[in-house]
Every structure is written in C-alpha cells, then in structure tokens.
Design a protein around this motif. Structure first.
Motif, short mmCIF file in Angstrom:
data_model
loop_
_atom_site.label_atom_id
_atom_site.label_comp_id
_atom_site.label_asym_id
_atom_site.label_seq_id
_atom_site.Cartn_x
_atom_site.Cartn_y
_atom_site.Cartn_z
N UNK A 1 0.84 -1.19 0.00
CA UNK A 1 0.00 0.00 0.00
C UNK A 1 0.88 1.25 0.00
N UNK A 2 0.62 2.13 -0.92
CA UNK A 2 1.35 3.39 -1.01
C UNK A 2 0.64 4.42 -0.15
N UNK A 3 1.39 5.02 0.75
CA UNK A 3 0.80 6.03 1.62
C UNK A 3 1.05 7.43 1.07
N UNK A 4 0.35 8.38 1.61
CA UNK A 4 0.56 9.77 1.21
C UNK A 4 1.98 10.19 1.56
N UNK A 5 2.50 9.66 2.67
CA UNK A 5 3.88 9.97 3.06
C UNK A 5 4.86 9.46 1.99
N UNK A 6 4.59 8.27 1.41
CA UNK A 6 5.43 7.75 0.32
C UNK A 6 5.39 8.68 -0.89
N UNK A 7 4.20 9.14 -1.23
CA UNK A 7 4.04 10.06 -2.38
C UNK A 7 4.78 11.35 -2.11
N UNK A 8 4.69 11.86 -0.89
CA UNK A 8 5.40 13.10 -0.55
C UNK A 8 6.92 12.90 -0.67
N UNK A 9 7.40 11.75 -0.24
CA UNK A 9 8.84 11.46 -0.33
C UNK A 9 9.30 11.43 -1.79
N UNK A 10 8.55 10.72 -2.64
CA UNK A 10 8.91 10.64 -4.06
C UNK A 10 8.81 12.01 -4.71
N UNK A 11 7.79 12.77 -4.37
CA UNK A 11 7.63 14.12 -4.92
C UNK A 11 8.80 15.00 -4.52
N UNK A 12 9.26 14.85 -3.28
CA UNK A 12 10.40 15.65 -2.83
C UNK A 12 11.66 15.28 -3.62
N UNK A 13 11.87 13.97 -3.83
CA UNK A 13 13.04 13.53 -4.61
C UNK A 13 12.99 14.06 -6.03
N UNK A 14 11.78 14.14 -6.60
CA UNK A 14 11.61 14.60 -7.97
C UNK A 14 11.44 16.12 -8.03
N UNK A 15 11.52 16.77 -6.88
CA UNK A 15 11.35 18.23 -6.78
C UNK A 15 10.01 18.68 -7.38
N UNK A 16 8.96 17.96 -6.99
CA UNK A 16 7.61 18.29 -7.43
C UNK A 16 6.81 18.83 -6.27
N UNK A 17 5.99 19.82 -6.54
CA UNK A 17 5.06 20.32 -5.52
C UNK A 17 3.69 19.76 -5.86
N UNK A 18 3.09 19.07 -4.91
CA UNK A 18 1.78 18.45 -5.13
C UNK A 18 0.77 19.04 -4.17
N UNK A 19 -0.46 19.18 -4.65
CA UNK A 19 -1.55 19.60 -3.78
C UNK A 19 -1.99 18.40 -2.95
N UNK A 20 -2.76 18.65 -1.92
CA UNK A 20 -3.26 17.55 -1.09
C UNK A 20 -4.12 16.59 -1.93
N UNK A 21 -4.93 17.15 -2.84
CA UNK A 21 -5.77 16.30 -3.71
C UNK A 21 -4.90 15.40 -4.60
#
Length: 93
Positions: A1-21
């Motif tokens: 199961x992928x958590x929101x924390x996992x998505x935030x970590x990957x987004x940080x590595x990729x230097x992406x800013x994501x909205x909560x949605x």
C-alpha cells in the motif's frame, strides 16, 4: 500500500510540488499499479521465452552502394569558410 507519506517522499526527490488532492490521487493510482504488478507476478511463466517485443522485428538492410561520387572541389563549393583545402569552423572554447 502506497501512503501519502510515500508520495510526498517521491515528490520531494523529484522536486515536485503536489496539492493535497494530488497526493491522495497519486497514492491510490500508485497503489493500483503495484496491485496489478503483484497480480502479474502470480502468473506462471515457466517455459515462456523472454522477449523484448510482442512481434518479431527484423532489420531490413541493403547493400552499401555508391550512387554518386562527389569530388573534394564540389563539396568545398558549399563551405561558407575554407582554408588550405579544408573546412574552416569557428573555434569553440
């Protein structure tokens, strides 16, 4: 199961800013992908030959044949700059 924390970590590595949605959406989508991969891993592939393409691919080659011969003088006619029978190019430094 992928958590929101996992998505935030990957987004940080990729230097992406994501909205909560987006974080919620991507955690579900990535979870679905991993579930599908797990299903594929359960398939019995014994005796199945590995392949890189679903259909056979063959290179179509032809013989190298000289179709026209250009002389050095003919080629040099199109050079914007020439010096001592060679192409002159700008210095790159």
């Amino acid at each position: 199961m992928i958590t929101i924390k996992d998505v935030e970590h990957v987004a940080k590595l990729a230097r992406l800013e994501l909205t909560e949605d987006e974080k919620v959406k991507f955690s579900k989508q990535l979870g679905d992908v991993l579930t599908y991969v797990e299903q594929m891993n359960e398939i019995d592939t014994d005796g199945v030959e590995p392949m890189s393409h679903a259909i056979p691919i063959v290179n179509v080659m032809r013989e190298d044949e000289v179709v026209s011969v250009n002389t050095k003088e003919e080629l040099m006619q199109n050079a914007p700059l020439k010096e001592d029978g060679f192409f002159r190019v700008p210095k790159i430094g």
